[in-house]
Design a protein around this motif. Structure first.
Motif, short mmCIF file in Angstrom:
data_model
loop_
_atom_site.label_atom_id
_atom_site.label_comp_id
_atom_site.label_asym_id
_atom_site.label_seq_id
_atom_site.Cartn_x
_atom_site.Cartn_y
_atom_site.Cartn_z
N UNK A 41 0.82 -1.21 0.00
CA UNK A 41 0.00 0.00 0.00
C UNK A 41 0.85 1.26 0.00
N UNK A 42 1.96 1.26 0.72
CA UNK A 42 2.81 2.46 0.79
C UNK A 42 3.37 2.81 -0.59
N UNK A 43 3.85 1.81 -1.30
CA UNK A 43 4.39 2.05 -2.65
C UNK A 43 3.29 2.56 -3.56
N UNK A 44 2.12 1.95 -3.48
CA UNK A 44 1.00 2.37 -4.31
C UNK A 44 0.61 3.81 -4.03
N UNK A 45 0.54 4.18 -2.77
CA UNK A 45 0.17 5.55 -2.38
C UNK A 45 1.17 6.56 -2.93
#
Length: 271
Positions: free
Chosen positions: A253-257
């Motif tokens: 999720x962090x990379x996607x955000x």
């Protein structure tokens, strides 16, 4: 324990992808004419032969299923409940110039979802596959669970057209954004094998414009990533197949955000 239909379909997808990969591998390096398809796209004899090998396996086992092939188009009922999506050689230009970065993609759409998929790497003797619940890679006859990871910081960005989100978003501009360089290292391999690499933890993410939903090029990789637990959305964070197109596949999720913020930063403020 009896084999379920989904397990049987998954085995078939793997077998079909392996059949296509064998053709791609055997024909590598042979002189081959280009069959122009327009807009700079083309096929080679290997594309055609690999697709035939894949379809022979699928039709031999599931003669009543519909098929969409990159080279042969759509066959079977237009409203078929079961439709196989086949890209026999994703990375044709790579292959034509003797670069071993290609994939053979096979996916089954059942109703509105992709239930099984396989993406074969002909030159590493690997098949990434999913039964819709788990994602694995098969090498040397043994299966290993795919575990996404953002640790590499490598992000593949597809620079091939079409670009339906231009001028608000351009993939090439993403690569020149200083903020991108603060978080990631870019890669451009021009094959959807890179999508499977996100599921396998070999890439942190993959970004493309275009229309990947229900595409012979992307269906297998997207299914692999979803089964592996990756974050998969359209370019602006919405579900695939809704609103604007494009694709962001991220290991977490962090990379996607972070990628979503970088994409949104390209849109003019007045909008």
């Amino acid at each position: 324990m009896p084999i379920t239909n989904r397990e049987s379909d998954a085995r078939l997808a793997v077998a079909a992808a392996q059949a296509g990969a064998a053709v791609v591998r055997d024909m590598y390096g042979e002189p081959s004419a280009r069959f122009e398809k327009g807009a700079g796209d083309f096929a080679t004899a290997a594309d055609l032969a690999a697709e035939k090998a894949v379809l022979d396996v699928l039709r031999g086992a599931r003669p009543d299923d519909a098929v969409t092939g990159e080279e042969s188009g759509r066959t079977g009922a237009a409203d078929a409940e079961r439709r196989w999506l086949v890209d026999p050689l994703c990375g044709t230009l790579n292959y034509a110039v003797r670069t071993m970065l290609v994939a053979v993609n096979v996916a089954l759409r059942t109703g509105a979802g992709t239930t099984v998929a396989a993406a074969a790497d002909p030159f590493n003797d690997e098949v990434f596959w999913t039964d819709g619940e788990h994602a694995r890679v098969r090498r040397g006859g043994a299966d290993e669970v795919l575990v996404p990871s953002a640790g590499s910081r490598l992000v593949d960005v597809n620079l091939d057209p079409p670009f339906p989100n231009a001028p608000d978003f351009r993939a090439a501009r993403l690569l020149t954004d200083p903020a991108f360089g603060e978080h990631f290292r870019p890669r451009v391999v021009s094959t959807t094998l890179a999508v499977a690499w996100v599921a396998a933890g070999r890439r942190a993410a993959y970004v493309t414009d275009g229309r990947p939903y229900d595409s012979v090029h992307f269906a297998a990789g997207i299914a692999l990533c979803e089964a592996a637990g990756c974050v998969v959305t359209a370019l602006h964070g919405q579900p695939l197949g809704t609103g604007a197109d494009g694709l962001i596949v991220a290991a977490d999720r962090r990379t996607h955000t972070t990628l979503l913020e970088l994409v949104r930063s390209q849109v003019p403020a007045e909008r």
